[in-house]
Design a protein around this motif. Structure first.
Motif, short mmCIF file in Angstrom:
data_model
loop_
_atom_site.label_atom_id
_atom_site.label_comp_id
_atom_site.label_asym_id
_atom_site.label_seq_id
_atom_site.Cartn_x
_atom_site.Cartn_y
_atom_site.Cartn_z
N ARG A 52 0.86 -1.19 0.00
CA ARG A 52 0.00 0.00 0.00
C ARG A 52 0.89 1.24 0.00
N ALA A 53 0.55 2.17 -0.87
CA ALA A 53 1.30 3.43 -0.92
C ALA A 53 0.92 4.30 0.27
N ALA A 113 12.12 9.96 23.39
CA ALA A 113 13.38 10.66 23.10
C ALA A 113 13.59 10.89 21.61
N GLY A 114 12.66 10.38 20.79
CA GLY A 114 12.74 10.63 19.35
C GLY A 114 13.28 9.49 18.53
N MET A 115 13.25 8.27 19.05
CA MET A 115 13.75 7.13 18.28
C MET A 115 12.64 6.66 17.33
N VAL A 116 12.52 7.42 16.24
CA VAL A 116 11.45 7.22 15.26
C VAL A 116 12.01 7.40 13.84
N GLY A 117 11.24 6.95 12.88
CA GLY A 117 11.61 7.14 11.48
C GLY A 117 10.38 7.05 10.59
N LYS A 118 10.59 7.31 9.32
CA LYS A 118 9.50 7.32 8.33
C LYS A 118 9.81 6.37 7.18
N VAL A 119 8.76 5.73 6.70
CA VAL A 119 8.83 4.94 5.48
C VAL A 119 7.85 5.59 4.51
N LYS A 120 8.36 5.98 3.35
CA LYS A 120 7.48 6.53 2.31
C LYS A 120 7.38 5.45 1.24
N VAL A 121 6.16 4.96 1.03
CA VAL A 121 5.91 3.95 0.01
C VAL A 121 5.32 4.67 -1.20
N LEU A 122 6.15 4.74 -2.24
CA LEU A 122 5.76 5.44 -3.47
C LEU A 122 4.84 4.56 -4.31
#
Length: 162
Positions: free
Chosen positions: A135-136, A151-160
């Motif tokens: 899924r995009a 504390a900010g231990m996060v990230g992003k995945v962008k599915v194009l």
């Protein structure tokens, strides 16, 4: 006994599983035959991996990389390396799902998971996860160990889209 029943009821009501982990999850049992579709994708099959991405977990409460771009339909093998001296985890999800789970983790810090979109990695160890992004959209990942997420231990995945 009442506390165990309360935790079981809470976990059941939220749809979260209980189990956290071994050193690396490399010896995790195979993903169940019935794979559960999530808004951010579905457990992948190692035979269909199209790309491998290494994600480092750091005691600075950061992931490297913090942003990952993926094409819709890709099956990715994530290799998680804990370069730190404390336990870290990698949980895929939506911001809302991660917020909800992080709140539970604050109340029940010893709660464990055993879902295909979650992995615990002990210091100096590595573990892998195979996930199909069917899924995009923009999704999140985080370490939900109490204090790490905050504390900010996060990230992003962008599915194009395809």
């Amino acid at each position: 006994m009442k506390r165990v029943a309360a935790v079981a009821a809470l976990v059941s009501a939220t749809g979260l599983a209980v189990a956290h982990g071994d050193d690396s999850h490399r010896d995790r049992p195979p993903v169940p035959a019935v794979k559960e579709q999530q808004p951010w994708g579905i457990a992948g099959d190692a035979k269909t991996v199209t790309r491998t991405i290494e994600v480092r977990m750091l005691d600075t409460m950061r992931f490297s990389p913090e942003r990952i771009d993926i094409r819709e339909g890709e099956t990715v093998r994530f290799i998680h390396r804990n370069d730190g001296k404390v336990l870290h985890e990698f949980v895929l999800g939506t911001k809302q799902a991660l917020d909800k789970h992080a709140e539970l983790m604050m109340k029940f810090p010893d709660m464990e998971h055993d879902e295909p979109h979650m992995i615990h990695v002990r210091p100096g160890k590595a573990g892998d996860m195979v996930w199909t992004f069917n899924r995009a959209g923009e999704f999140d990942f985080a370490c939900l160990i109490p204090g790490h997420y905050q504390a900010g231990m996060v990230g992003k995945v962008k599915v194009l889209p395809k």
